[in-house]
Each structure stands twice: as structure tokens, then as C-alpha cells.
Design an enzyme around this catalytic site. Structure first.
Site, PDB file in Angstrom:
ATOM      1  N   LYS A  14     -80.614  -7.639  17.180  1.00 17.38           N
ATOM      2  CA  LYS A  14     -80.673  -7.700  15.713  1.00 17.38           C
ATOM      3  C   LYS A  14     -80.845  -9.140  15.231  1.00 17.38           C
ATOM      4  O   LYS A  14     -81.721  -9.431  14.418  1.00 17.38           O
ATOM      5  CB  LYS A  14     -79.397  -7.095  15.092  1.00 17.38           C
ATOM      6  CG  LYS A  14     -79.121  -5.662  15.513  1.00 17.38           C
ATOM      7  CD  LYS A  14     -77.890  -5.097  14.820  1.00 17.38           C
ATOM      8  CE  LYS A  14     -76.574  -5.737  15.245  1.00 17.38           C
ATOM      9  NZ  LYS A  14     -76.118  -5.358  16.605  1.00 17.38           N
ATOM     10  N   ARG A  89     -71.831  -1.314   8.878  1.00 18.14           N
ATOM     11  CA  ARG A  89     -71.332  -0.844  10.176  1.00 18.14           C
ATOM     12  C   ARG A  89     -70.408   0.364  10.040  1.00 18.14           C
ATOM     13  O   ARG A  89     -69.964   0.900  11.059  1.00 18.14           O
ATOM     14  CB  ARG A  89     -70.568  -1.967  10.868  1.00 18.14           C
ATOM     15  CG  ARG A  89     -71.391  -2.776  11.878  1.00 18.14           C
ATOM     16  CD  ARG A  89     -70.506  -3.876  12.435  1.00 18.14           C
ATOM     17  NE  ARG A  89     -70.892  -4.358  13.731  1.00 18.14           N
ATOM     18  CZ  ARG A  89     -71.611  -5.469  13.947  1.00 18.14           C
ATOM     19  NH1 ARG A  89     -72.077  -6.162  12.945  1.00 18.14           N
ATOM     20  NH2 ARG A  89     -71.849  -5.861  15.181  1.00 18.14           N
ATOM     21  N   ARG A 128     -75.303 -14.109  27.476  1.00 17.83           N
ATOM     22  CA  ARG A 128     -75.127 -14.986  26.315  1.00 17.83           C
ATOM     23  C   ARG A 128     -73.750 -15.647  26.351  1.00 17.83           C
ATOM     24  O   ARG A 128     -73.594 -16.791  25.968  1.00 17.83           O
ATOM     25  CB  ARG A 128     -75.301 -14.182  25.015  1.00 17.83           C
ATOM     26  CG  ARG A 128     -75.184 -15.050  23.777  1.00 17.83           C
ATOM     27  CD  ARG A 128     -75.532 -14.310  22.496  1.00 17.83           C
ATOM     28  NE  ARG A 128     -74.565 -13.279  22.185  1.00 17.83           N
ATOM     29  CZ  ARG A 128     -74.669 -12.441  21.160  1.00 17.83           C
ATOM     30  NH1 ARG A 128     -75.710 -12.516  20.349  1.00 17.83           N
ATOM     31  NH2 ARG A 128     -73.756 -11.530  20.934  1.00 17.83           N
ATOM     32  N   ARG A 134     -68.657 -17.488  22.825  1.00 23.25           N
ATOM     33  CA  ARG A 134     -68.060 -16.405  22.035  1.00 23.25           C
ATOM     34  C   ARG A 134     -67.089 -15.599  22.887  1.00 23.25           C
ATOM     35  O   ARG A 134     -67.467 -15.048  23.919  1.00 23.25           O
ATOM     36  CB  ARG A 134     -69.165 -15.483  21.483  1.00 23.25           C
ATOM     37  CG  ARG A 134     -69.791 -16.004  20.215  1.00 23.25           C
ATOM     38  CD  ARG A 134     -70.933 -15.148  19.741  1.00 23.25           C
ATOM     39  NE  ARG A 134     -70.593 -13.746  19.499  1.00 23.25           N
ATOM     40  CZ  ARG A 134     -71.402 -12.888  18.918  1.00 23.25           C
ATOM     41  NH1 ARG A 134     -72.593 -13.283  18.500  1.00 23.25           N
ATOM     42  NH2 ARG A 134     -71.034 -11.634  18.748  1.00 23.25           N
ATOM     43  N   ARG A 146     -66.608  -3.058  21.939  1.00 25.78           N
ATOM     44  CA  ARG A 146     -67.596  -3.216  20.864  1.00 25.78           C
ATOM     45  C   ARG A 146     -68.591  -2.047  20.878  1.00 25.78           C
ATOM     46  O   ARG A 146     -68.960  -1.529  19.820  1.00 25.78           O
ATOM     47  CB  ARG A 146     -68.342  -4.548  21.025  1.00 25.78           C
ATOM     48  CG  ARG A 146     -67.468  -5.743  20.753  1.00 25.78           C
ATOM     49  CD  ARG A 146     -68.079  -7.035  21.269  1.00 25.78           C
ATOM     50  NE  ARG A 146     -69.303  -7.397  20.595  1.00 25.78           N
ATOM     51  CZ  ARG A 146     -70.126  -8.363  21.019  1.00 25.78           C
ATOM     52  NH1 ARG A 146     -69.840  -9.041  22.124  1.00 25.78           N
ATOM     53  NH2 ARG A 146     -71.202  -8.642  20.357  1.00 25.78           N
TER      54      ARG A 146
HETATM   55  P1  B4P Z   1     -78.516 -10.078  19.598  1.00 26.64           P
HETATM   56  O1  B4P Z   1     -78.944  -8.715  19.941  1.00 26.64           O
HETATM   57  O2  B4P Z   1     -79.356 -10.869  18.722  1.00 26.64           O
HETATM   58  O3  B4P Z   1     -77.007  -9.919  19.123  1.00 26.64           O
HETATM   59  P2  B4P Z   1     -76.643  -9.012  17.852  1.00 26.64           P
HETATM   60  O4  B4P Z   1     -76.860  -7.574  18.198  1.00 26.64           O
HETATM   61  O5  B4P Z   1     -77.362  -9.539  16.650  1.00 26.64           O
HETATM   62  O6  B4P Z   1     -75.195  -9.382  17.554  1.00 26.64           O
HETATM   63  P3  B4P Z   1     -73.819  -8.628  17.833  1.00 26.64           P
HETATM   64  O7  B4P Z   1     -73.877  -7.195  17.427  1.00 26.64           O
HETATM   65  O8  B4P Z   1     -73.435  -8.973  19.224  1.00 26.64           O
HETATM   66  O9  B4P Z   1     -72.825  -9.399  16.955  1.00 26.64           O
HETATM   67  P4  B4P Z   1     -72.515  -9.537  15.393  1.00 26.64           P
HETATM   68  O10 B4P Z   1     -72.613 -10.990  15.149  1.00 26.64           O
HETATM   69  O11 B4P Z   1     -73.314  -8.651  14.493  1.00 26.64           O
HETATM   70  O12 B4P Z   1     -78.422 -10.941  20.882  1.00 26.64           O
HETATM   71  C1  B4P Z   1     -77.867 -10.503  22.103  1.00 26.64           C
HETATM   72  C2  B4P Z   1     -78.469 -11.245  23.277  1.00 26.64           C
HETATM   73  O13 B4P Z   1     -79.588 -10.521  23.755  1.00 26.64           O
HETATM   74  C3  B4P Z   1     -78.968 -12.645  22.967  1.00 26.64           C
HETATM   75  O14 B4P Z   1     -78.553 -13.508  23.991  1.00 26.64           O
HETATM   76  C4  B4P Z   1     -80.483 -12.515  22.944  1.00 26.64           C
HETATM   77  O15 B4P Z   1     -81.136 -13.680  23.372  1.00 26.64           O
HETATM   78  C5  B4P Z   1     -80.697 -11.377  23.916  1.00 26.64           C
HETATM   79  N1  B4P Z   1     -81.904 -10.606  23.604  1.00 26.64           N
HETATM   80  C6  B4P Z   1     -82.342 -10.233  22.379  1.00 26.64           C
HETATM   81  N2  B4P Z   1     -83.477  -9.511  22.491  1.00 26.64           N
HETATM   82  C7  B4P Z   1     -83.751  -9.419  23.825  1.00 26.64           C
HETATM   83  C8  B4P Z   1     -84.787  -8.783  24.592  1.00 26.64           C
HETATM   84  N3  B4P Z   1     -85.791  -8.100  24.010  1.00 26.64           N
HETATM   85  N4  B4P Z   1     -84.739  -8.861  25.938  1.00 26.64           N
HETATM   86  C9  B4P Z   1     -83.754  -9.559  26.550  1.00 26.64           C
HETATM   87  N5  B4P Z   1     -82.744 -10.176  25.888  1.00 26.64           N
HETATM   88  C10 B4P Z   1     -82.740 -10.113  24.536  1.00 26.64           C
HETATM   89  O16 B4P Z   1     -71.003  -9.009  15.312  1.00 26.64           O
HETATM   90  C11 B4P Z   1     -69.949  -9.619  16.028  1.00 26.64           C
HETATM   91  C12 B4P Z   1     -68.597  -9.090  15.531  1.00 26.64           C
HETATM   92  O17 B4P Z   1     -68.413  -9.420  14.126  1.00 26.64           O
HETATM   93  C13 B4P Z   1     -68.390  -7.575  15.580  1.00 26.64           C
HETATM   94  O18 B4P Z   1     -67.958  -7.129  16.864  1.00 26.64           O
HETATM   95  C14 B4P Z   1     -67.283  -7.393  14.496  1.00 26.64           C
HETATM   96  O19 B4P Z   1     -66.027  -7.736  14.989  1.00 26.64           O
HETATM   97  C15 B4P Z   1     -67.667  -8.410  13.439  1.00 26.64           C
HETATM   98  N6  B4P Z   1     -68.526  -7.842  12.374  1.00 26.64           N
HETATM   99  C16 B4P Z   1     -69.804  -8.251  12.091  1.00 26.64           C
HETATM  100  N7  B4P Z   1     -70.304  -7.523  11.087  1.00 26.64           N
HETATM  101  C17 B4P Z   1     -69.341  -6.630  10.712  1.00 26.64           C
HETATM  102  C18 B4P Z   1     -69.287  -5.586   9.739  1.00 26.64           C
HETATM  103  N8  B4P Z   1     -70.330  -5.316   8.954  1.00 26.64           N
HETATM  104  N9  B4P Z   1     -68.146  -4.855   9.648  1.00 26.64           N
HETATM  105  C19 B4P Z   1     -67.074  -5.124  10.427  1.00 26.64           C
HETATM  106  N10 B4P Z   1     -67.073  -6.088  11.375  1.00 26.64           N
HETATM  107  C20 B4P Z   1     -68.190  -6.837  11.526  1.00 26.64           C
END
Ligand code: B4P
Length: 190
Positions: A14, A89, A128, A134, A146
Site C-alpha cells: 500500500k 481498517r 523490511r 519497526r 497484524r
Molecule cells: P508496504 O506494503 O508498503 O507496507 P504497508 O502495507 O503500506 O504498511 P503496513 O500495513 O505494514 O503498515 P501501516 O503503516 O499501514 O511495504 C511492505 C514491504 O514490502 C516494503 O518493504 C516494500 O518495499 C515491500 N514491497 C512492496 N511491494 C512489493 C512487491 N511488489 N514485491 C516485493 N516487495 C514489495 O500500519 C502499521 C500499524 O499502524 C498497524 O498495525 C496499526 O497498529 C496502526 N494503524 C495504521 N492505520 C490504522 C487504522 N486506520 N486503524 C487502526 N490502526 C491503524
């Protein structure tokens, strides 16, 4: 306005894809994860409360994240549109978002949901975690929590947007540019 929900389990890409979309479509990026990590880094009371939950892989209370999104919407009155990354979420967050947007005379244009299997998610997040520092990326049991939170509280939101004919599911495994291309095709057809 173009208002996109970028959706998927933790590690689905995302944040990665949002960074490409904001430039191409001139959108404001609202990542609740990034905003919360900013609060933690600034040492605010909200950040302290959020950190305990995030480090365990639990969701932060709806009231906190809805309030954050509401003020970000107010702070960007001339935006061309928004990418909601990691929000909503929960069902309460999705309902609140519809209400906030309709109060501003707009609505969600589409939910783009990235599909990635659990084993790949775990692999990406542990990778990551080696560099991100993190706490929620470092440990497989926290990552499992998660994913569990996602399956229980977040994944059902696909039905919420499907009922509004706004859901598109996109394969999230492959090269980052190929996935971006698939997202562009869906957005350009809106
Ligand atoms: P991303 O995939 O970019 O990570 P994310 O899903 O955006 O973030 P995540 O869900 O972990 O955390 P968030 O900050 O929203 O990247 C993952 C990895 O994959 C990276 O290293 C990237 O380089 C790699 N990657 C990406 N695409 C790839 C591909 N095609 N091939 C290979 N590798 C690839 O949330 C964190 C915490 O915040 C939650 O657990 C919760 O506690 C809290 N939170 C956030 N929003 C909330 C909400 N709305 N309500 C309640 N709690 C919330």
C-alpha cells in the site's frame, strides 16, 4: 475529486504503490500508519498511546484515527483528491469516512485492494524489519497478529465497498512497476 482507498493486508504494498500514485494523479497521501509513527517520533500523548498497541500489532482505537483523518481533510481544502493508505481498517472507520467526505460534497471513487498471500507478506515484512527498525516488523508472531487483525476486522470492508460497486481487486505479487501499471489501468477507467 479522485478519492482512492488503497487496501490490503500488512505488507501488501500500500505504502509503496501510494508513493507512485500521488505523483501520477496529483493526490494527497494520507497514511494513518505514517501519521501515527510521526506522533510517536514527536513523543506526543497520542503517540505514546498508539505505540503500545502498534508494537503488538494491534489496531489503534477508531476514535484516534478518525480524528486524525478528519483534521487532515480539513487541512487540505484545495486537494485534487486523496489516497487513503491503511485507512479505513474497521467498519466504524469506513462509515465515518463516508460521512466526512459527504460533508465535503465528495465520496470515495474506488477501493483498490492488493491481493498477496500470507507467506509472501511475512517474508516482505521480516525483510523490511531488518532495516526499518519497526518493532512490528521484527517478529513473526507480531506479524501474524497484524495479519489476524486484518482478517478479522479489516478484510470484511471489501464487502462494504463492493456493495457500492467500488471494489477492484488487483494481484499484488510481481514487480512494483507491473503492479503500478495494473492500478493505473483501473484508475484510468474510473
Ligand atoms: P508496504 O506494503 O508498503 O507496507 P504497508 O502495507 O503500506 O504498511 P503496513 O500495513 O505494514 O503498515 P501501516 O503503516 O499501514 O511495504 C511492505 C514491504 O514490502 C516494503 O518493504 C516494500 O518495499 C515491500 N514491497 C512492496 N511491494 C512489493 C512487491 N511488489 N514485491 C516485493 N516487495 C514489495 O500500519 C502499521 C500499524 O499502524 C498497524 O498495525 C496499526 O497498529 C496502526 N494503524 C495504521 N492505520 C490504522 C487504522 N486506520 N486503524 C487502526 N490502526 C491503524
Amino acid at each position: 475529486m479522485l478519492n482512492l482507498v488503497l487496501f490490503g493486508p500488512p505488507g501488501a504494498g500500500k505504502g509503496t504503490q501510494s508513493n507512485l500514485l500521488i505523483d501520477k494523479y496529483n493526490l494527497v497521501h494520507l497514511s494513518t500508519g505514517d501519521i501515527l509513527r510521526g506522533e510517536i517520533a514527536a513523543g506526543t500523548a497520542l503517540g505514546l498511546e498508539a505505540k503500545t498497541l502498534m508494537d503488538k500489532g494491534d489496531l489503534v482505537p477508531d476514535k484516534i484515527v478518525i480524528g486524525m483523518i478528519s483534521s487532515k481533510l480539513d487541512n487540505n481544502p484545495t486537494a485534487n483528491g486523496f489516497i487513503f493508505d491503511g485507512f479505513p481498517r474497521t467498519a466504524a472507520q469506513a462509515t465515518a469516512l463516508d460521512t466526512l467526505l459527504s460533508g465535503k460534497g465528495t465520496a470515495i471513487s474506488a477501493m483498490l485492494s492488493l491481493k498477496v498471500e500470507d507467506a509472501e507478506l511475512i517474508k516482505r515484512l521480516l525483510e523490511r524489519g531488518k532495516e526499518s527498525g519497526r518493532a512490528d516488523d521484527k517478529n513473526e508472531s507480531i506479524i501474524a497478529n497484524r495479519i489476524n487483525e486484518y482478517n478479522n476486522k479489516t478484510a470484511p470492508l471489501k464487502e462494504f465497498y463492493a456493495a457500492q460497486n467500488k471494489l477492484s481487486e488487483i494481484e499484488g505479487v510481481g514487480s512494483i512497476t507491473d503492479i503500478a501499471q495494473k492500478l493505473n489501468t483501473v484508475i484510468d477507467s474510473l
